[in-house]
Design a protein around this motif. Structure first.
Motif, PDB file in Angstrom:
ATOM      1  N   GLU A 156       0.734  -1.031   0.163  1.00 18.76           N
ATOM      2  CA  GLU A 156       0.251   0.281   0.066  1.00 18.76           C
ATOM      3  C   GLU A 156       0.583   1.109   0.252  1.00 18.76           C
ATOM      4  O   GLU A 156       0.997   2.177  -0.650  1.00 18.76           O
ATOM      5  N   ILE A 157       1.758   1.590   0.866  1.00 20.28           N
ATOM      6  CA  ILE A 157       3.250   1.789   0.691  1.00 20.28           C
ATOM      7  C   ILE A 157       3.370   2.528  -0.602  1.00 20.28           C
ATOM      8  O   ILE A 157       3.381   4.046  -0.686  1.00 20.28           O
ATOM      9  N   LYS A 158       3.583   1.558  -1.476  1.00 21.74           N
ATOM     10  CA  LYS A 158       4.714   1.743  -2.482  1.00 21.74           C
ATOM     11  C   LYS A 158       3.647   2.531  -3.466  1.00 21.74           C
ATOM     12  O   LYS A 158       3.653   2.656  -4.517  1.00 21.74           O
ATOM     13  N   ILE A 159       2.481   1.621  -3.421  1.00 25.70           N
ATOM     14  CA  ILE A 159       1.281   2.773  -4.862  1.00 25.70           C
ATOM     15  C   ILE A 159       0.756   3.764  -4.230  1.00 25.70           C
ATOM     16  O   ILE A 159       1.025   4.214  -4.938  1.00 25.70           O
ATOM     17  N   LEU A 160       1.123   4.232  -2.568  1.00 28.06           N
ATOM     18  CA  LEU A 160       1.118   5.620  -2.619  1.00 28.06           C
ATOM     19  C   LEU A 160       1.513   6.827  -3.088  1.00 28.06           C
ATOM     20  O   LEU A 160       2.500   7.748  -3.696  1.00 28.06           O
ATOM     21  N   GLY A 178       2.657   9.907  -5.997  1.00 25.90           N
ATOM     22  CA  GLY A 178       3.134  10.818  -5.002  1.00 25.90           C
ATOM     23  C   GLY A 178       3.130  11.512  -4.213  1.00 25.90           C
ATOM     24  O   GLY A 178       2.748  12.160  -3.508  1.00 25.90           O
ATOM     25  N   ILE A 179       2.287  10.376  -2.847  1.00 25.83           N
ATOM     26  CA  ILE A 179       2.128  10.752  -1.836  1.00 25.83           C
ATOM     27  C   ILE A 179       3.642   9.776  -1.430  1.00 25.83           C
ATOM     28  O   ILE A 179       3.494   8.628  -0.800  1.00 25.83           O
ATOM     29  N   GLU A 180       4.050  10.308  -0.473  1.00 28.17           N
ATOM     30  CA  GLU A 180       5.107   9.478   0.785  1.00 28.17           C
ATOM     31  C   GLU A 180       4.573   9.308   2.123  1.00 28.17           C
ATOM     32  O   GLU A 180       3.777  11.078   2.505  1.00 28.17           O
ATOM     33  N   LEU A 233      -3.143  14.300   3.364  1.00 28.07           N
ATOM     34  CA  LEU A 233      -3.119  13.088   2.633  1.00 28.07           C
ATOM     35  C   LEU A 233      -4.099  12.310   2.279  1.00 28.07           C
ATOM     36  O   LEU A 233      -3.588  11.921   0.828  1.00 28.07           O
ATOM     37  N   LYS A 234      -4.794  12.183   2.722  1.00 25.43           N
ATOM     38  CA  LYS A 234      -6.279  11.813   1.859  1.00 25.43           C
ATOM     39  C   LYS A 234      -6.539  12.451   0.979  1.00 25.43           C
ATOM     40  O   LYS A 234      -7.258  11.852  -0.325  1.00 25.43           O
ATOM     41  N   LEU A 279      -7.938   3.154  -0.670  1.00 26.09           N
ATOM     42  CA  LEU A 279      -9.440   3.483  -0.312  1.00 26.09           C
ATOM     43  C   LEU A 279      -9.604   3.571   0.579  1.00 26.09           C
ATOM     44  O   LEU A 279     -10.070   3.619   1.528  1.00 26.09           O
ATOM     45  N   GLU A 280     -10.558   1.711   0.447  1.00 29.48           N
ATOM     46  CA  GLU A 280     -10.833   1.274   1.617  1.00 29.48           C
ATOM     47  C   GLU A 280     -10.241   0.838   2.989  1.00 29.48           C
ATOM     48  O   GLU A 280     -10.048   0.990   4.359  1.00 29.48           O
ATOM     49  N   LYS A 281      -9.019   0.904   2.225  1.00 27.42           N
ATOM     50  CA  LYS A 281      -8.033   1.036   3.962  1.00 27.42           C
ATOM     51  C   LYS A 281      -7.790   1.869   4.430  1.00 27.42           C
ATOM     52  O   LYS A 281      -8.152   2.035   5.553  1.00 27.42           O
ATOM     53  N   PHE A 282      -8.501   3.552   4.109  1.00 30.18           N
ATOM     54  CA  PHE A 282      -8.410   4.955   4.657  1.00 30.18           C
ATOM     55  C   PHE A 282      -9.807   4.223   5.004  1.00 30.18           C
ATOM     56  O   PHE A 282      -9.564   5.085   6.052  1.00 30.18           O
TER      57      PHE A 282
END
Length: 106
Positions: free
Chosen positions: A26-30, A34-36, A50-51, A87-90
């Motif tokens: 999930e971090i890799k997808i973000l 371009g979201i660190e 972030l969201k 999105l579901e994870k968030f």
């Protein structure tokens, strides 16, 4: 809680360690979007920013043409399914931590 207390907590109270909430995938997808995700505890303000970055890619087939023009296209081999799972994870993170979010009532 008055507005000033809420504002202070909203901007300064650290509440969510995202690196502990998200998988490496999930971090890799973000990151591809371009979201660190930093190794830190996020304030509610930082978490919401972030969201907001993530939601720029949101696409719903009920959207009109003007709304669809504002949707950022998914990039770097990220599928709509991968994005929706993120999105579901968030949403799950929100539910899990809702008691930590600063509530305000006047």
């Amino acid at each position: 809680m008055n507005f000033y207390e809420w504002q202070k907590n909203y901007h300064e109270k650290e509440i969510i360690k995202l690196k502990e909430e998200l998988t490496k995938k999930e971090i890799k997808i973000l990151e591809r979007l371009g979201i660190e995700i930093k190794d830190k505890t996020y304030t509610e303000y930082e978490y919401e920013i972030l969201k907001l970055e993530l939601i720029k890619y949101y696409k719903n087939y009920d959207m009109d043409k003007e709304e669809l023009k504002k949707v950022k296209p998914l990039i770097n081999k990220i599928t709509r399914s991968m994005y929706n799972e993120l999105l579901e994870k968030f949403y799950q993170i929100d539910k899990k931590n809702e008691n930590l979010f600063n509530k305000i009532s006047f």
